[in-house]
Design a protein around this motif. Structure first.
Motif, short mmCIF file in Angstrom:
data_model
loop_
_atom_site.label_atom_id
_atom_site.label_comp_id
_atom_site.label_asym_id
_atom_site.label_seq_id
_atom_site.Cartn_x
_atom_site.Cartn_y
_atom_site.Cartn_z
N VAL A 1 -37.10 52.24 78.00
CA VAL A 1 -38.47 51.95 77.54
C VAL A 1 -39.24 53.26 77.43
O VAL A 1 -39.17 54.10 78.31
N SER A 2 -39.92 53.41 76.33
CA SER A 2 -40.77 54.59 76.13
C SER A 2 -42.11 54.15 75.54
O SER A 2 -42.14 53.53 74.47
N LYS A 3 -43.19 54.45 76.27
CA LYS A 3 -44.53 54.10 75.82
C LYS A 3 -44.64 52.62 75.48
O LYS A 3 -45.23 52.22 74.48
N GLY A 4 -44.01 51.82 76.34
CA GLY A 4 -44.09 50.37 76.17
C GLY A 4 -43.13 49.80 75.15
O GLY A 4 -43.06 48.58 74.99
N ARG A 5 -42.38 50.63 74.48
CA ARG A 5 -41.45 50.15 73.45
C ARG A 5 -40.01 50.18 73.99
O ARG A 5 -39.56 51.19 74.54
N VAL A 6 -39.29 49.05 73.83
CA VAL A 6 -37.93 48.94 74.30
C VAL A 6 -37.01 49.73 73.37
O VAL A 6 -37.13 49.66 72.15
N ARG A 7 -36.11 50.51 73.97
CA ARG A 7 -35.18 51.33 73.20
C ARG A 7 -33.74 50.99 73.61
O ARG A 7 -33.11 51.74 74.36
N PRO A 8 -33.20 49.87 73.11
CA PRO A 8 -31.85 49.47 73.53
C PRO A 8 -30.78 50.47 73.12
O PRO A 8 -29.71 50.54 73.74
N TRP A 9 -31.03 51.25 72.10
CA TRP A 9 -30.04 52.21 71.64
C TRP A 9 -29.76 53.29 72.68
O TRP A 9 -28.67 53.90 72.68
#
Length: 512
Positions: A338-346
């Motif tokens: 998670v970065s800045k509230g955004r999920v980063r599954p990659w």
């Protein structure tokens, strides 16, 4: 794919991960410690097998229900033993990942962190647990294949205070692997004492009261006394250099101490997205590991304690390493995913894929001459295994074989055990049977005599074969890595291996 409800096991996803783990890490029949466990199950299914020297595998076998479980499975399902072993391996692989999911669920709030934990552990499933001589999970079936997922399930249940499940899991674990359950009891005891000190309330924990009855008296080790190991037993014991901390290299110490340091950070760090079980477990693993190190140092401090070295207190780092990797994987998923509230599954994929690829290549290097997944078959692409399968199908059940006692280190064997694959009796080998001797000292003289008798057999002269027949007249066959010895009847000669008869009355003249 939608997420499973909170209380339900995500069976489909875990099944897919099981298949992925099988491809990444492979499966191999009868390798390494399976050479000790599998023959005991085969003999239970067919008592006519292994009429000679069964003590080198029954010494372990009578302490565990592992062998009866395999024999019952083959008998009830009418599967061959090879297929029953494979079925149980796949089942235990699924159970391992399922128990990891349960433990991650007890420690992390988000599914993202839980899946990250399980995915990363899946990618490195066969990595070594520091210098304990163990992998997190073996790519072959042994009693640990069953006891490890049961241990993790019991630990997850303990963190969630489901003590009935803990008691049941401990009882089953003790019946399968009495040694490994000791570490589980020790760790849960540490957690319970920590919890009790914090709450200052007497908690009723049935597992702690009843665990002493789980291990039958016949499973308790004997022969402990304050005296240095001598003779053949000393040779077998000291060949296991990981028993003694003074043999550990600096990087082994790093592999042991670094996880404890990181666990201390986990405990004090108040990390995002974790449950109380995360801190409880992180904290408990620290004294658990340190006490194990102290015990290891004490046992390494004097040769008078040699007879106690087989207790192997540092095997606790098998459990510590598994849990550490799982907790670290969850933390990575919670923060890197998670970065800045955004999920980063990659990000998780970018971590897991290289790890999995690396472990796949390690697997291929380790078993370079064998298929990645060794399905039961009449033949094998591995020349050594192919010779053993020929032995299984073309020699008498009561045949006794002589094989070079150092065959485990031969190029091409990929550490496939003679007894486990061939289903035939053999004189004791130096390496795997030496490991049995390190735990059961009474076998040492017999092991030393047998392993000496066949040392260098691949290069025996006619006089050597005559000597072997005189010393062990029950030996009727041999497997030679190399050209067929002159004068012997060798009905199998393929791809660098020869299977030959040693008939009664063999003389030097007849061999020339």
């Amino acid at each position: 794919m939608s997420s499973a409800p909170e209380g339900r096991l995500p069976i489909v996803r875990l099944g897919a991960l099981t298949a992925a783990a099988l491809v990444i890490h492979g499966y191999h029949l009868g390798v390494e410690d399976a050479e000790i466990y599998i023959p005991a199950a085969r003999k239970l299914l067919n008592p006519e097998l292994y009429p000679f020297a069964p003590e080198f595998f029954t010494s372990h076998g009578h302490l565990s229900l592992f062998s009866p479980i395999l024999a019952w499975t083959a008998r009830l399902t009418h599967l061959s033993m090879d297929w029953a072993i494979l079925a149980w391996y796949v089942a235990t692989l699924f159970a391992m990942l399922a128990s990891c999911w349960m433990l991650a669920k007890a420690c992390f709030q988000s599914e993202r962190a839980r899946w990250s934990a399980v995915l990363i552990l899946t990618a490195v499933l066969t990595m070594p647990a520091t210098n304990t001589g163990l992998l997190l999970m073996d790519p072959y079936l042994t009693a640990r294949s069953l006891s490890t997922p049961l241990t993790l399930f019991a630990l997850a249940s303990f963190l969630e205070r489901k003590y009935v499940w803990v008691t049941a899991a401990m009882a089953v674990t003790a019946s399968i692997h009495p040694q490994m359950v000791v570490y589980l009891v020790f760790l849960t005891g540490v957690i319970w004492l920590i919890d009790r000190k914090k709450t200052a309330v007497r908690q009723h924990v049935p597992v702690m009261a009843s665990v002493a009855g789980f291990v039958p008296a016949t499973a308790l080790p004997t022969g402990f006394h304050l005296t240095p190991a001598t003779g053949a037993y000393r040779e077998a014991l000291y060949s296991r250099d990981y028993f003694f901390l003074y043999n550990w290299s600096w990087y082994h110490w790093v592999g042991m101490l670094a996880p404890l340091a990181i666990l201390a950070w986990f405990w004090k760090g108040n990390l995002r997205g974790t449950k109380p079980g995360f801190q409880r477990l992180s904290f408990a693993l620290i004294p658990f590991g340190l006490l194990s190190i102290v015990a290891g140092l004490i046992l390494s401090s004097s040769s008078s304690l040699d007879m106690f070295a087989r207790l192997q207190p540092l095997r606790s780092f098998h459990l510590i390493t598994i849990v550490f990797v799982l907790l670290l994987g969850g933390v990575v998923g919670e923060y890197a995913g998670v970065s800045k509230g955004r999920v980063r599954p990659w990000v998780i994929a970018a971590i897991c894929v290289p790890l999995a690829v690396g472990m796949f290549f390690v697997s291929r290097e380790t078993y370079a001459n064998s298929p990645q997944i060794e399905l039961p078959s009449q033949t094998s692409s591995n020349a050594w295994v192919n010779a053993l399968l020929w032995v299984r199908h073309n020699t008498p059940t009561d045949a006794v074989f002589a094989v070079d006692s150092r065959y485990f280190k031969d190029d091409g064997t990929d550490v496939h055990g003679f007894r486990a694959v061939s289903e035939r009796s053999g004189l004791a080998d130096y390496f795997k049977d030496g490991g049995v001797v390190s735990l059961f000292p009474a076998l040492a003289p017999e092991w030393k005599q047998m392993s000496n008798a066949t040392y260098g057999l691949n290069h025996f002269s006619p006089e050597d074969f005559q000597r072997l027949r005189q010393e062990y007249p029950m030996v009727s066959w041999t497997v030679v890595h190399g050209a067929a010895p002159a004068g012997l009847d060798c009905p199998y000669q393929e791809r660098g291996y020869a299977v030959c008869r040693l008939v009664a009355g063999t003389t030097v003249a007849s061999l020339r």
